[in-house]
Design a protein around this motif. Structure first.
Motif, mmCIF file in Angstrom:
data_model
loop_
_atom_site.group_PDB
_atom_site.id
_atom_site.type_symbol
_atom_site.label_atom_id
_atom_site.label_comp_id
_atom_site.label_asym_id
_atom_site.label_seq_id
_atom_site.Cartn_x
_atom_site.Cartn_y
_atom_site.Cartn_z
ATOM 1 N N ASN A 41 21.427 15.969 48.811
ATOM 2 C CA ASN A 41 22.336 15.629 47.716
ATOM 3 C C ASN A 41 22.566 16.827 46.808
ATOM 4 O O ASN A 41 23.690 17.081 46.356
ATOM 5 C CB ASN A 41 21.770 14.465 46.902
ATOM 6 N N ALA A 42 21.490 17.579 46.541
ATOM 7 C CA ALA A 42 21.620 18.756 45.681
ATOM 8 C C ALA A 42 22.493 19.806 46.340
ATOM 9 O O ALA A 42 23.313 20.455 45.696
ATOM 10 C CB ALA A 42 20.240 19.324 45.363
ATOM 11 N N LYS A 43 22.304 19.994 47.660
ATOM 12 C CA LYS A 43 23.120 20.981 48.360
ATOM 13 C C LYS A 43 24.585 20.572 48.362
ATOM 14 O O LYS A 43 25.478 21.404 48.170
ATOM 15 C CB LYS A 43 22.602 21.164 49.791
ATOM 16 N N GLN A 44 24.838 19.281 48.556
ATOM 17 C CA GLN A 44 26.223 18.817 48.530
ATOM 18 C C GLN A 44 26.839 18.988 47.147
ATOM 19 O O GLN A 44 28.011 19.351 47.014
ATOM 20 C CB GLN A 44 26.277 17.354 48.977
ATOM 21 N N LEU A 45 26.022 18.739 46.115
ATOM 22 C CA LEU A 45 26.499 18.933 44.745
ATOM 23 C C LEU A 45 26.843 20.389 44.500
ATOM 24 O O LEU A 45 27.890 20.724 43.938
ATOM 25 C CB LEU A 45 25.442 18.467 43.753
ATOM 26 N N ALA A 46 25.954 21.293 44.942
ATOM 27 C CA ALA A 46 26.203 22.721 44.754
ATOM 28 C C ALA A 46 27.482 23.147 45.461
ATOM 29 O O ALA A 46 28.288 23.897 44.908
ATOM 30 C CB ALA A 46 25.016 23.526 45.281
ATOM 31 N N ARG A 47 27.678 22.673 46.683
ATOM 32 C CA ARG A 47 28.895 23.039 47.414
ATOM 33 C C ARG A 47 30.137 22.501 46.704
ATOM 34 O O ARG A 47 31.161 23.181 46.624
ATOM 35 C CB ARG A 47 28.820 22.491 48.840
ATOM 36 N N SER A 48 30.054 21.261 46.202
ATOM 37 C CA SER A 48 31.218 20.667 45.543
ATOM 38 C C SER A 48 31.573 21.410 44.269
ATOM 39 O O SER A 48 32.745 21.486 43.886
ATOM 40 C CB SER A 48 30.946 19.187 45.231
ATOM 41 N N LEU A 49 30.574 21.981 43.587
ATOM 42 C CA LEU A 49 30.839 22.759 42.374
ATOM 43 C C LEU A 49 31.289 24.173 42.692
ATOM 44 O O LEU A 49 31.697 24.910 41.800
ATOM 45 C CB LEU A 49 29.569 22.809 41.514
ATOM 46 N N ILE A 51 29.671 26.872 43.427
ATOM 47 C CA ILE A 51 28.934 27.897 42.700
ATOM 48 C C ILE A 51 28.616 29.043 43.664
ATOM 49 O O ILE A 51 27.982 28.835 44.693
ATOM 50 C CB ILE A 51 27.645 27.331 42.102
ATOM 51 N N THR A 52 29.069 30.220 43.326
ATOM 52 C CA THR A 52 28.895 31.376 44.199
ATOM 53 C C THR A 52 28.023 32.412 43.513
ATOM 54 O O THR A 52 28.299 32.824 42.391
ATOM 55 C CB THR A 52 30.264 32.001 44.546
ATOM 56 N N MET A 53 26.963 32.802 44.187
ATOM 57 C CA MET A 53 26.135 33.912 43.739
ATOM 58 C C MET A 53 26.502 35.122 44.576
ATOM 59 O O MET A 53 26.898 34.995 45.736
ATOM 60 C CB MET A 53 24.658 33.574 43.884
ATOM 61 N N ASP A 54 26.380 36.302 43.994
ATOM 62 C CA ASP A 54 26.899 37.512 44.648
ATOM 63 C C ASP A 54 25.872 38.236 45.501
ATOM 64 O O ASP A 54 26.212 38.814 46.531
ATOM 65 C CB ASP A 54 27.433 38.484 43.582
ATOM 66 N N ILE A 55 24.622 38.234 45.070
ATOM 67 C CA ILE A 55 23.635 39.140 45.669
ATOM 68 C C ILE A 55 22.367 38.383 46.030
ATOM 69 O O ILE A 55 21.820 37.635 45.210
ATOM 70 C CB ILE A 55 23.289 40.292 44.701
ATOM 71 N N LEU A 56 21.911 38.570 47.263
ATOM 72 C CA LEU A 56 20.634 38.047 47.724
ATOM 73 C C LEU A 56 19.809 39.220 48.238
ATOM 74 O O LEU A 56 20.244 39.942 49.141
ATOM 75 C CB LEU A 56 20.840 36.997 48.821
ATOM 76 N N CYS A 57 18.638 39.435 47.657
ATOM 77 C CA CYS A 57 17.773 40.561 48.032
ATOM 78 C C CYS A 57 16.428 40.044 48.515
ATOM 79 O O CYS A 57 15.874 39.110 47.933
ATOM 80 C CB CYS A 57 17.555 41.495 46.840
#
Length: 349
Positions: A41-49, A51-57
């Protein structure tokens, strides 16, 4: 409470001051969104919003650390995935050799929002490191791993295990920083040759002779940042085959720069598109020495089409156009910012 929404660590006095006036509902929503990655549910919520983060290290040091950054500082995160207690390095009487450990299945997971600084700690629920990385990419629309940073003299983990962990993911940059040694850097470079850029600043990496094989690679970018003790020769610079080059060395002289430019005119370093050499902020260039024996024409760099430079941040001076034997145009320029004074050479396609 379920593993999908782990227990929130109670903030200390400092954290309470930081959080004073911060809407409690907003705070809990932020944790649900940022830390409940095991919940569909949280992942679906994040996708629906969207929300894009730019950098993963990724930082595979003695613990596995993952940093995630975006334009909104309130969502920047640091994740530390600790080994299970039974991991051999905790048993000093049965300590195996560094560089031979497989990448572990995390036991305890610590997730930290950086602004405001709040931490959650919970037990891992069966996700390996590779799965964690893919979760982050999926939820935050991150297409690649921006950087894998090695910071220890010798890496704890077997490089093949690290390679398997990031299998199928694009890796942009390999960084060899802090105490990273030559052996660790070489093992990482050979294990992950698909990295597009190398960033070298480790205290034990001041001799380019020890990693000449990296200089000759067809990379998008190579940065060697070792102020003070980096002694790089003209022959070593001529070996560099990257499109973008950043060097920082007080040992590079105006005469060496002049000789390098003459080699470029004759056809050396054909892949190079942009070179920057950083000096101390008070460095004074001898432009007559740099331009000695060159045919040039003065220009205004910020008016040159195709050259971005750093004019938004620093002071750009007059430039000088030169041409290679095949007619390719290059430009010498000089620039200041708060931290450094730069020699710049840009090649126009």
């Amino acid at each position: 409470m379920s593993a999908a929404f782990p227990l929130l660590c109670l903030p200390d006095t400092t954290q309470r001051k930081v959080l004073k006036g911060f809407d409690a509902v907003q705070l809990m929503d932020a944790f649900r969104l940022n830390f409940s990655l095991l919940s569909n549910n949280a992942k679906q919520l994040a996708r629906s919003l969207n929300i894009t983060m730019d950098i993963l290290c990724l930082r595979p040091n003695d613990n596995i650390e993952i940093d995630i950054y975006g334009d909104d500082a309130s969502r920047n995160m640091k994740w530390t995935l600790y080994p299970p207690i039974r991991f051999p390095r905790f048993l000093w009487f049965n300590r195996t050799k560094r560089g031979s450990h497989p990448v572990y299945m995390p036991g305890r997971v610590e997730a930290e929002l950086l602004e405001p600084r709040v931490t959650v700690v919970f037990q891992n629920s069966g996700l390996n490191i590779s799965s964690w990385l893919k979760q982050f990419q999926d939820v935050y629309h991150i297409s690649d791993i921006a950087n894998i940073s090695f910071e220890k003299t010798t890496c704890l983990f077997d490089m093949q295990s690290i390679k398997d962990t990031v299998q199928g993911m694009d890796v942009n940059v390999l960084s060899f920083t802090k105490d990273c040694g030559v052996k660790c850097a070489q093992l990482a470079f050979r294990a992950i040759p698909e990295a597009k850029t190398l960033f070298i600043s480790g205290t034990k990496l001041s001799n380019p002779n020890e990693y000449q094989n990296m200089l000759i690679q067809n990379l998008d970018g190579l940065a060697i940042i070792r102020k003070g003790d980096l002694k790089i020769s003209l022959d070593q610079i001529l070996l560099i085959n990257s499109a973008t080059i950043l060097l920082s060395s007080t040992h590079i002289t105006d005469k060496l720069i002049n000789r390098y430019r003459k080699h470029w005119i004759q056809g050396s370093n054909p892949r190079m598109e942009d070179m920057r050499i950083a000096f101390e902020p008070n460095h004074i260039f001898d432009k007559d020495e740099i331009l000695k024996g060159l045919k040039f024409r003065r220009c205004l760099p910020y008016l040159k089409k195709g050259f971005e430079g750093m004019k938004a941040y620093g002071l750009m001076e007059f430039g000088f156009e030169i041409r290679r034997k095949d007619g390719t145009e290059g430009m010498i320029a000089f620039e200041n910012d708060d931290d450094s004074r730069y020699f710049i050479f840009h090649v126009f396609a």
